[in-house]
Design an enzyme around this catalytic site. Structure first.
Site, PDB file in Angstrom:
ATOM      1  N   THR A  12       0.815  -1.213   0.000  1.00 50.11           N
ATOM      2  CA  THR A  12       0.000   0.000   0.000  1.00 50.11           C
ATOM      3  C   THR A  12       0.848   1.263   0.000  1.00 50.11           C
ATOM      4  OG1 THR A  12      -1.807  -1.137   1.137  1.00 50.11           O
ATOM      5  CG2 THR A  12      -1.801   1.250   1.264  1.00 50.11           C
ATOM      6  N   SER A  51       1.287  -7.447  -0.929  1.00 50.58           N
ATOM      7  CA  SER A  51       1.944  -8.555  -0.226  1.00 50.58           C
ATOM      8  C   SER A  51       1.114  -9.828  -0.193  1.00 50.58           C
ATOM      9  CB  SER A  51       2.332  -8.134   1.192  1.00 50.58           C
ATOM     10  OG  SER A  51       1.200  -7.909   2.009  1.00 50.58           O
ATOM     11  N   THR A  84       1.153  -4.701   4.408  1.00 45.77           N
ATOM     12  CA  THR A  84       0.866  -5.130   5.777  1.00 45.77           C
ATOM     13  C   THR A  84       0.237  -6.521   5.860  1.00 45.77           C
ATOM     14  OG1 THR A  84      -1.309  -4.046   5.748  1.00 45.77           O
ATOM     15  CG2 THR A  84       0.556  -2.756   6.571  1.00 45.77           C
ATOM     16  N   ASP A  85      -0.388  -7.000   4.773  1.00 42.37           N
ATOM     17  CA  ASP A  85      -1.110  -8.267   4.853  1.00 42.37           C
ATOM     18  C   ASP A  85      -0.226  -9.418   5.303  1.00 42.37           C
ATOM     19  OD1 ASP A  85      -3.367  -6.965   4.009  1.00 42.37           O
ATOM     20  OD2 ASP A  85      -3.760  -8.263   2.289  1.00 42.37           O
TER      21      ASP A  85
END
Length: 325
Positions: A12, A51, A84-85
């Site tokens: 992101t 990710s 972040t995933d």
């Protein structure tokens, strides 16, 4: 002034809004444009993807790039920008193999780069500050987000949209009015070997237990060639009828089983019979301590690709601690 190597992988922080949703299109040079210049830096693009689309091969590429960066005498620390995933997975894998005292700090963003409230620039500035901090030498791999820095081991994404989506692990430092305050330094086990090419194709499945679930999916994973299975049990590490027998069959067939909990916090404590944690461990499951199933999966993928014995996997699952600063 320290020199920081910034390795970009997408996510992101490098995304821009589009008709089909946010997509990772920004390069490292784009996301570093806002840095204050307190420290010098060099940039390198490793990959450019959200990710959730990363594969083990890309994670290995990040590990190799970090190793090359910390081996450079002109580099004082490393920052990795990442979605972040799955940040908790990549950061933990790198912490397992990190063999330098130079800090490696992961960061990212919750809002795209073209958002009027983009959080990537502030997160990147703080990550660079952390990577340059002499007090964080020897702290291993860290995750810096929204003013808080946590150890990679034990961290989990606990909220989908919050400014700081991460919990777990150990708080290592935080920022107050732009100043870094170090509160703890992780005590880390000896580093494991870097993943080799065999790591790219390792298959480790996570099977989640819930009320009334059967061991059918677990057995299917084993019988279709999984190299290891992480069993995310209920509570302190329990599973329903038939799982103990399925675990025993898997282990006898050479497929290691790591027992974790689906609960966001707390360790696995084998305490129940009747198919609970005691029976699962007696059947050959390895207690995963307080590791999240996602991080246990990365450890299992690394170890089975080396390969490692059942005892070596057990030893590597010893939970890290921290000392107060």
């Amino acid at each position: 002034m320290a020199h920081i190597r910034i390795l970009a992988t997408g996510g992101t922080i490098a995304s821009h809004s589009g008709r089909d949703g946010a997509a990772s299109v920004g390069r490292a040079e784009d996301i570093t444009a806002s840095l204050s210049g307190r420290h010098s830096y060099s940039v390198q693009d490793i990959t450019n993807a959200n990710s959730f689309r990363l594969r083990l091969a890309e994670v290995r590429a990040v590990a190799e790039a970090v190793q090359a960066a910390v081996a450079d005498e002109g580099v004082d620390g490393v920052v990795v920008t990442h979605g972040t995933d799955t940040m908790e997975e990549t950061a933990f894998l790198l912490d397992l193999v990190h063999d330098s005292r130079k800090p490696v700090v992961f960061t990212g963003a919750q809002r795209p780069a073209d958002s009027p409230m983009a959080d990537g620039p502030a997160n990147l500035e703080e990550a660079v500050t952390a990577a340059a901090a002499s007090g964080l030498r020897g702290a291993g791999v860290l995750v810096s987000f929204a003013g808080q820095i946590r150890s990679a081991r034990g961290i989990r994404k606990t909220h989908t949209v919050a400014a700081n989506p991460f919990g777990g692990g150990v708080e290592v430092a935080h920022f107050v009015a732009g100043a870094l305050h170090i509160t703890a330094v992780p005590v880390r086990p000896a580093p494991l070997p870097l993943p080799g090419e065999d790591f790219d194709n390792v298959r480790v499945e996570i099977i989640v237990c819930a009320l009334g679930t059967t061991p059918d999916l677990f057995s299917h994973a084993v019988h279709t060639g999984a190299d290891a299975v992480v069993l995310a049990g209920t509570g302190v590490g329990n599973a329903g009828a038939g799982f103990a027998e399925a675990v025993q069959d898997a282990v006898r067939g050479g497929c290691p089983v790591i027992l974790c909990s689906r609960v966001p916090a707390g360790p696995v404590v084998p305490a129940y019979g009747a198919g609970g944690g005691l029976d699962l461990v007696r059947a050959g499951a390895i207690p995963g301590g307080d590791l999240a199933p996602t991080q246990a999966r990365m450890l299992a993928a690394l170890l089975t690709s080396l390969p490692a014995t059942q005892d070596e996997i057990l030893q590597a699952l010893t939970t890290g601690t921290s000392r107060n600063n």
